[in-house]
Design a protein around this motif. Structure first.
Motif, PDB file in Angstrom:
ATOM      1  N   ASN A 109       0.824  -1.201   0.000  1.00  0.00           N
ATOM      2  CA  ASN A 109       0.000   0.000   0.000  1.00  0.00           C
ATOM      3  C   ASN A 109       0.866   1.262   0.000  1.00  0.00           C
ATOM      4  O   ASN A 109       1.289   1.741   1.038  1.00  0.00           O
ATOM      5  N   PRO A 110       1.109   1.802  -1.186  1.00  0.00           N
ATOM      6  CA  PRO A 110       2.011   2.953  -1.294  1.00  0.00           C
ATOM      7  C   PRO A 110       1.435   4.232  -0.686  1.00  0.00           C
ATOM      8  O   PRO A 110       2.165   5.209  -0.518  1.00  0.00           O
ATOM      9  N   LYS A 111       0.155   4.223  -0.360  1.00  0.00           N
ATOM     10  CA  LYS A 111      -0.448   5.442   0.200  1.00  0.00           C
ATOM     11  C   LYS A 111      -0.142   5.619   1.683  1.00  0.00           C
ATOM     12  O   LYS A 111      -0.388   6.672   2.254  1.00  0.00           O
ATOM     13  N   ILE A 112       0.411   4.582   2.301  1.00  0.00           N
ATOM     14  CA  ILE A 112       0.727   4.691   3.729  1.00  0.00           C
ATOM     15  C   ILE A 112       1.884   5.662   3.935  1.00  0.00           C
ATOM     16  O   ILE A 112       2.960   5.487   3.389  1.00  0.00           O
ATOM     17  N   ARG A 113       1.632   6.694   4.723  1.00  0.00           N
ATOM     18  CA  ARG A 113       2.658   7.715   4.971  1.00  0.00           C
ATOM     19  C   ARG A 113       3.456   7.422   6.236  1.00  0.00           C
ATOM     20  O   ARG A 113       4.618   7.722   6.323  1.00  0.00           O
ATOM     21  N   THR A 114       2.769   6.874   7.217  1.00  0.00           N
ATOM     22  CA  THR A 114       3.486   6.503   8.432  1.00  0.00           C
ATOM     23  C   THR A 114       2.694   5.464   9.219  1.00  0.00           C
ATOM     24  O   THR A 114       1.489   5.291   9.005  1.00  0.00           O
ATOM     25  N   ILE A 115       3.402   4.798  10.100  1.00  0.00           N
ATOM     26  CA  ILE A 115       2.799   3.794  10.969  1.00  0.00           C
ATOM     27  C   ILE A 115       2.946   4.280  12.404  1.00  0.00           C
ATOM     28  O   ILE A 115       4.056   4.577  12.849  1.00  0.00           O
ATOM     29  N   ILE A 116       1.833   4.407  13.082  1.00  0.00           N
ATOM     30  CA  ILE A 116       1.878   4.783  14.490  1.00  0.00           C
ATOM     31  C   ILE A 116       1.919   3.477  15.279  1.00  0.00           C
ATOM     32  O   ILE A 116       0.959   2.706  15.255  1.00  0.00           O
ATOM     33  N   PHE A 137      12.421  -1.544  10.206  1.00  0.00           N
ATOM     34  CA  PHE A 137      13.707  -1.020   9.735  1.00  0.00           C
ATOM     35  C   PHE A 137      14.104  -1.645   8.403  1.00  0.00           C
ATOM     36  O   PHE A 137      14.514  -0.953   7.478  1.00  0.00           O
ATOM     37  N   LYS A 138      13.958  -2.977   8.330  1.00  0.00           N
ATOM     38  CA  LYS A 138      14.377  -3.707   7.134  1.00  0.00           C
ATOM     39  C   LYS A 138      13.624  -3.211   5.898  1.00  0.00           C
ATOM     40  O   LYS A 138      14.187  -3.126   4.813  1.00  0.00           O
ATOM     41  N   ASN A 139      12.346  -2.886   6.085  1.00  0.00           N
ATOM     42  CA  ASN A 139      11.546  -2.441   4.954  1.00  0.00           C
ATOM     43  C   ASN A 139      11.522  -0.919   4.799  1.00  0.00           C
ATOM     44  O   ASN A 139      10.763  -0.392   3.993  1.00  0.00           O
ATOM     45  N   ASN A 140      12.375  -0.262   5.574  1.00  0.00           N
ATOM     46  CA  ASN A 140      12.507   1.181   5.450  1.00  0.00           C
ATOM     47  C   ASN A 140      11.193   1.924   5.623  1.00  0.00           C
ATOM     48  O   ASN A 140      10.912   2.874   4.912  1.00  0.00           O
TER      49      ASN A 140
END
Ligand SMILES: Nc1nc2c(ncn2[C@@H]2O[C@H](COP(=O)(O)OP(=O)(O)O)[C@@H](O)[C@H]2O)c(=O)[nH]1
Ligand SMILES: [Mg+2]
Length: 197
Positions: A109-116, A137-140
């Motif tokens: 899902n390229p629309k994800i800007r951040t994960i809380i 981290f691995k998936n940046n």
């Protein structure tokens, strides 16, 4: 950033992605009972996400359409409330499914800007958390650790824990939150605004 309105859109089982075009998304992940639904409700000032004192109640990804004002402009953002992971009563298979689900959903899902990433301030990092951190981290992936239920800790403990976790996360930002008192809300909203800009 100011939140104007929020609506529940739907619950999803897995790979099916939100079809809305060009709407940035923010994911809320963490253990069962950490306060994900309470955080969403407190951010949008409405009871749109179901909260529960029974851990493991949410089994689906719940999607919310949030409209907010950002630098004088009206914007739509998707909040996605994830089922909790790491609850001791779920079997290994369920844990694995959970992992496959978030991996699928988040990585595709390229629309994800951040994960809380919500983390109960009273807990310590365990092996499952470490796996999650390694994966992020691995998936940046852009993410922010938020220490929840900070109303349960003293100010000096809060400061100490923030420092420890920050160090652990190679100096990434660590925020605090209380859905009960509203502590940390301003800082979290600014972080989210930066992420979706
Ligand atoms: N003291 C305190 N309790 C909270 C806070 N946030 C959530 N809770 C409680 O923790 C329990 C689980 O909350 P919920 O939002 O359903 O967690 P979720 O499973 O991560 O969605 C509920 O009993 C909430 O009332 C908080 O900031 N402070
Ligand atoms: Mg929930």
């Amino acid at each position: 950033m100011r939140i104007i309105n929020a609506e529940f859109v739907k619950s999803m089982v897995t790979v099916e992605l939100v079809e809305t075009v060009d709407v940035p998304e923010i994911c809320f992940i963490g253990r069962s009972n950490v306060g994900k639904s309470s955080m969403i409700n407190s951010l949008v000032m409405r009871k749109i996400a179901r909260t529960s004192s029974t851990p493991g109640a949410t089994k689906l990804i719940n999607i919310f359409d949030v409209s907010c004002e950002l630098k004088g402009e009206r914007k739509s953002v998707i909040f996605s409330d994830f089922p909790g992971f790491g609850f001791s009563k779920v079997s290994r298979d369920v844990s694995r499914n959970w992992q496959a689900m978030i991996e699928n959903y988040i990585l595709k899902n390229p629309k994800i800007r951040t994960i809380i990433w919500l983390f109960d301030i009273r807990r310590e990092i365990d092996e499952l958390d470490r796996m999650l951190i390694d994966w992020l981290f691995k998936n940046n992936l852009e993410f922010c650790m938020v220490l929840t239920k900070c109303d349960k800790e003293t100010q000096s403990n809060i400061a100490k824990k923030k420092r420890v976790f920050k160090e652990y996360l190679e100096n990434r930002q660590v925020l605090i939150y209380s859905a009960k008192t509203g502590a940390g809300k301003k800082e979290l909203l600014s972080y989210m605004a930066e992420a979706i800009e």
